[in-house]
Design an enzyme around this catalytic site. Structure first.
Site, PDB file in Angstrom:
ATOM      1  CD  GLU A 265      16.268  51.292 -66.323  1.00 26.23           C
ATOM      2  OE1 GLU A 265      15.840  50.042 -66.086  1.00 26.23           O
ATOM      3  OE2 GLU A 265      15.693  51.879 -67.025  1.00 26.23           O
ATOM      4  CD  GLU A 299      17.457  45.694 -66.311  1.00 26.55           C
ATOM      5  OE1 GLU A 299      17.616  46.951 -66.367  1.00 26.55           O
ATOM      6  OE2 GLU A 299      16.437  45.164 -66.471  1.00 26.55           O
TER       7      GLU A 299
HETATM    8  N1  TRP Z   1      13.336  49.654 -65.986  1.00 27.22           N
HETATM    9  C1  TRP Z   1      13.069  48.472 -65.476  1.00 27.22           C
HETATM   10  C2  TRP Z   1      13.349  47.579 -66.803  1.00 27.22           C
HETATM   11  O1  TRP Z   1      12.821  47.328 -67.794  1.00 27.22           O
HETATM   12  C3  TRP Z   1      11.849  48.049 -65.275  1.00 27.22           C
HETATM   13  C4  TRP Z   1      11.422  48.028 -63.767  1.00 27.22           C
HETATM   14  C5  TRP Z   1      12.325  47.453 -62.720  1.00 27.22           C
HETATM   15  C6  TRP Z   1      10.425  48.547 -63.100  1.00 27.22           C
HETATM   16  N2  TRP Z   1      11.637  47.672 -61.591  1.00 27.22           N
HETATM   17  C7  TRP Z   1      10.231  48.356 -61.760  1.00 27.22           C
HETATM   18  C8  TRP Z   1       9.309  49.121 -63.647  1.00 27.22           C
HETATM   19  C9  TRP Z   1       9.353  48.712 -60.915  1.00 27.22           C
HETATM   20  C10 TRP Z   1       8.311  49.608 -62.585  1.00 27.22           C
HETATM   21  C11 TRP Z   1       8.358  49.321 -61.231  1.00 27.22           C
HETATM   22  O2  TRP Z   1      14.593  47.175 -66.990  1.00 27.22           O
HETATM   23 ZN    ZN Z   2      14.216  47.973 -69.415  1.00 21.27          ZN
END
Ligand code: TRP
Ligand code: ZN
Length: 870
Positions: A265, A299
């Site tokens: 995001e 997202e």
């Molecule tokens: N914040 C992301 C989601 O849930 C999760 C995420 C995307 C993530 N890429 C990552 C977490 C790499 C750890 C490592 O939408």
């Molecule tokens: Zn998330």
């Protein structure tokens, strides 16, 4: 066992940083192996102290340090930190580093996905780009300037608004970006590459125009519209249901092929695994269409729940993830079928989440101790986290919940907040005391509700005795009673719902459990009722209530809540499986109860039922979920029982399956509206059962040949596989020849073959590792082939240990290539608690061998050491 800098960190050790960083100006000179990064940061001391500034950094080549524009040397460098001493209260720090994106196979920090550069900074990847305070409570204003070769990288993207650009003489060009919203560094993003762009626009409720840009690999424009439509739908929904509007002039999404998770995001510049963007009828299944809409929404919703309000520290991850999953589930339910969405989410809780609770990595939705943060992006933090938000929503109601949301946003916009602050806002919005409810944040494990009832015909009184207890989990033995919403209804013997009353007044069917044991009394009940418990799956708990088969049949036929109807069928199946496993232990023949066959028959004949709901009811729970019914069991027995049931349902109802197929397999143009998807799902399930009943070979072949969409194509192959039809080989060959150029489509082909039950599966999977479409560097390919193999209940758990040996060999390689992916692949191997002792011992041996790896990554170290400690 080698401990690779494996420091445990504790939630309660939180303290504010010694310094703040108010702004950072980043300057990138992109190059495959020698990217130069200059970071100019405004540093401000937090209070009066003489502590040094300790910056995080990993895998960086330090080139230059300057303080207020002058060379600076009062620093010490270690493998993971840069410690600077004697800083003034305010200063400008310039740090120049060099990194090697082309050799970054871990896909954290700045890396190459095919020809493009991209970043992934959550959770702690920014420290692989430059030295920084890599923690979410440090919020800075970012500007980014990117310089790269113009022919190879015509698009240079970063967060916020595009400010300026220019050409340089050597074929290079530059673009600069400014993000007006202060943000933690995990939300930083950069992309450079050549793409096709789908452009659109969204006008917000208050009339602001937002430019929408979707970047996909060249030639993929025809696979971009569904994601764009999903984005606009999400933006409108968040305004309508939550009153939240988008806040920048531009929203960009880039699809990349190499990505560790689903999507990210980053402020104004989401980066997506291409699997959650690209779709057309020829390449994507109905499930893909659904998942794309869901992940795009997820997202987008993070823009408020995650970005505008972020997390104080990573222990608070569920603050943004649990809440955002709740929001995306509500979105899917509002734009689609609420019942079907709820059922699918319940399957995730009862399957992988309950298994996580029962395993060595059990943790509360707000963990207390972490070695590698990447290991805590879990079904517990995400899905159970969403269940916890949902329980508050159930207890408070939509209005009070939304008042709480408003207060949360007003109080914490622009801040890094905690789960505690979210609960406080909900209390303020509702006037309710959530003191006991907070235990859901701190207590791990799956509570068990034991329910018994009594009916007094003379007094016309019905009593429910409810006990709650949570079994001990890894790292947490003491458990306290939780505040649990238990939604119930009573039915009479004709299936009519009975009014609930006490002392002449009507009472709510939402029971609030707070004590270890409670009794609820209902009067004026004229006959012994049938009780529907845990309607809508009102809490993430296991239920122990001695239902009779005929009571479950009544609920399946008449309950007003569709989740209850589905659940009644699940319980009929569960009872059969438990019985069938016992019988195998005693070498007795199996037989499927008439009640279960009758129930399935009546669902197939129910003309009024939504075919999507019928499909959910008629789809058997997976082996993993079934294993949760036992404290210890032989997975082979569970598998045999499940296959036996599949055959019984197939043959007994062959005519009904045939009729369902005729009725719902409609042909014609492919559309992805809910009704069309629902009918396709039931038709394809019917095809599978028909194949299983031995009536399908020609129909399966025709289904494959006539398919005008990927859902039907795969359904034919799946039916051929499950029924072991000879035609399967030619279908697989045809599919391979058609799609070998397309990794995302080939993932279906890898999944199907890794999921087969025959004795050649392991050898086939080993051979497929050499297939030109496969690559150990690509997480999607690894999940499709190796992940599906490890989720294959029969072949992975082969008695000779060959499945375990194979996974160990794969993990050994992945440990060096991509530790995050390795740590996800190891999950089926560490969740051995409910397996028989022979298999447990074999798995332990493999884990011990892995523990000896000289360069064992922290990700695997944490999971293996917790598993071996059990
Ligand atoms: N914040 C992301 C989601 O849930 C999760 C995420 C995307 C993530 N890429 C990552 C977490 C790499 C750890 C490592 O939408
Ligand atoms: Zn998330």
């Amino acid at each position: 066992m080698t401990a690779p800098a494996a420091q445990e960190k504790y939630r309660l050790d939180y303290s504010a940083p010694h310094y703040w960083i108010d702004s950072i100006d980043l300057d990138f000179h992109l190059d495959d192996h020698h990217t130069r990064v200059t970071a100019i940061s405004r540093i401000r001391r937090n209070g009066e102290h003489n502590e040094p500034l300790v910056l995080d950094g990993e895998g960086l080549l330090l080139k230059k340090v300057q303080l207020d524009g002058r060379p600076f040397s009062a620093y010490v460098q270690s493998a993971t930190q840069l410690t600077l001493s004697n800083l003034p209260a305010e200063c400008v720090l310039t740090i120049e580093t060099e990194i090697d994106p082309a050799n970054n196979t871990a896909l954290e920090g700045l890396y190459k996905s095919g020809p493009a550069f991209c970043t992934q900074c959550e959770a702690e990847g920014f420290r692989r780009i430059t030295y920084y305070l890599d923690r979410p409570d440090v919020l800075a204003r970012f500007t980014t300037r990117i310089t790269a070769d113009k022919a190879q990288y015509p698009f240079l993207l970063s967060n916020g608004n595009r400010m300026a650009s220019g050409d340089l003489e050597d074929g290079r060009h530059w673009v600069s970006w400014q993000d007006p919203y202060p943000k933690p560094c995990y939300l930083f993003a950069l992309v450079a590459g050549d793409f096709d762009v789908l452009r659109d626009e969204f006008v917000t409720g208050s009339g602001r125009r937002v430019a929408l840009e979707l970047f996909v690999d060249k030639g993929n424009l025809d696979r971009a519209p569904h994601a764009m439509t999903s984005l606009k739908k999400s933006m409108a929904w968040d305004e309508q249901r939550f009153g939240l509007e988008y806040d920048l002039d531009i929203y960009m999404i880039v699809a990349v092929d190499f990505f560790n998770m689903g999507a990210m995001e980053n402020k104004g510049l989401n980066i997506f695994n291409s699997r959650f963007v690209l779709a057309n009828p020829q390449t994507a299944t109905d499930t893909d269409y659904f998942d794309i809409e869901r992940v795009i929404a997820h997202e987008y919703f993070h823009n408020w729940t995650g970005n505008r309000i972020t997390c104080r520290d990573w222990f608070q991850l569920s603050l943004k993830e649990g809440l955002t999953v709740f929001r995306d589930q509500e979105f899917s339910s509002d734009v689609g079928s609420r019942a079907v969405n709820r059922i699918r989410n319940v399957r995730i809780i009862r399957g992988p989440q309950f298994a996580e609770d029962a395993g060595p990595m059990a943790h509360p939705i707000r963990p207390d101790v972490v070695i590698e943060m990447n290991n805590f992006y879990t079904v517990t933090v995400y899905e159970k986290g969403s269940e916890v938000i949902r329980m508050m929503h159930t207890l408070l109601g939509e209005e009070a919940f939304q008042r709480g949301m408003k207060i949360y946003v007003q109080r914490h916009d622009g801040q890094a907040a905690t789960c505690e602050q979210f609960v406080q806002a909900m209390e303020a919005g509702s006037g309710r005391d959530l003191t006991q409810f907070r235990r859901w944040y701190s207590q791990a494990g799956t509570p068990v509700l034991t329910v018994r009832d009594e009916y007094d015909a003379v007094a016309q009184r019905y009593q429910l005795h409810v006990q709650q207890a949570t079994p001990p989990t890894a790292q947490q033995s003491e458990k306290l009673p939780l505040h649990i919403p238990l939604s119930i209804a009573l039915y009479d013997s004709r299936g009519a719902e009975l009014p609930l009353q006490r002392d002449g007044e009507s009472v709510s069917g939402l029971l609030e459990l707070t004590a270890a044991a409670q009794t609820f009394v209902f009067d004026a009940i004229a006959e012994r009722p049938v009780v529907a418990l845990l309607q809508e799956f009102s809490a993430p708990v296991k239920l122990d209530y001695p239902y009779q088969d005929h009571e479950l049949c009544l609920l399946l036929a008449h309950a007003r809540n569709d989740v209850v109807r589905w659940d009644a069928a699940q319980m009929l199946v569960n009872r059969f499986i438990i019985e069938a496993v016992r019988k195998q232990e005693r070498n007795e023949p199996l037989c499927v109860p008439e009640a279960l066959l009758f129930a399935y028959g009546s669902v197939l004949q129910d003309q009024k039922m939504d075919p999507a709901l019928a499909t959910e009811i008629l789809t058997l729970p997976g082996e993993g979920t079934l294993l949760e019914l036992f404290t210890s069991a032989d997975v082979d027995h569970i598998h045999v029982a499940r296959e036996f049931l599949l055959d019984a349902v197939a043959t007994r109802h062959a005519e009904l399956w045939h009729a369902a197929y005729q009725c719902h397999h409609i042909g014609g143009d492919y559309t992805t509206d809910g009704a069309a998807m629902a009918r396709r799902a039931l038709a394809n399930l019917a095809l599978l059962y028909l194949a299983r009943a031995g009536l399908g070979e020609e129909r399966v072949t025709a289904h494959y040949r006539q398919a005008n969409n990927m859902t039907d194509t795969l359904a034919a192959m799946q039916a051929a596989s499950v029924a072991d039809l000879p035609v399967l080989a030619s279908l697989l060959a045809d599919f391979e020849q058609k799609w070998q150029h397309d990794g995302l489509v080939m993932d279906n082909w890898f999944r199907l073959q890794a999921g087969r039950h025959d004795a050649q599966t392991l050898e086939r999977v080993k051979a497929l590792l050499e297939h030109p479409s496969f690559s150990l560097q690509n997480p999607n390919r690894v999940r499709a082939l190796i992940g599906s193999f490890a989720a294959n209940p029969v072949v992975f758990h082969a008695r000779d240990g060959s499945g375990y040996r194979f996974l160990r060999a794969m993990l050994t390689q992945l440990n060096s290539i991509n530790p995050q992916v390795a740590a996800r692949m190891i999950v089926p191997m560490i969740q051995f608690g409910r397996l028989d002792s022979t298999r447990k011992a074999m798995i332990r041996e493999e884990l011990q061998a892995l523990a000896q790896l000289p360069d064992l990554a922290r990700d695997l170290y944490e999971k293996i050491s917790r598993a071996l400690a059990q």
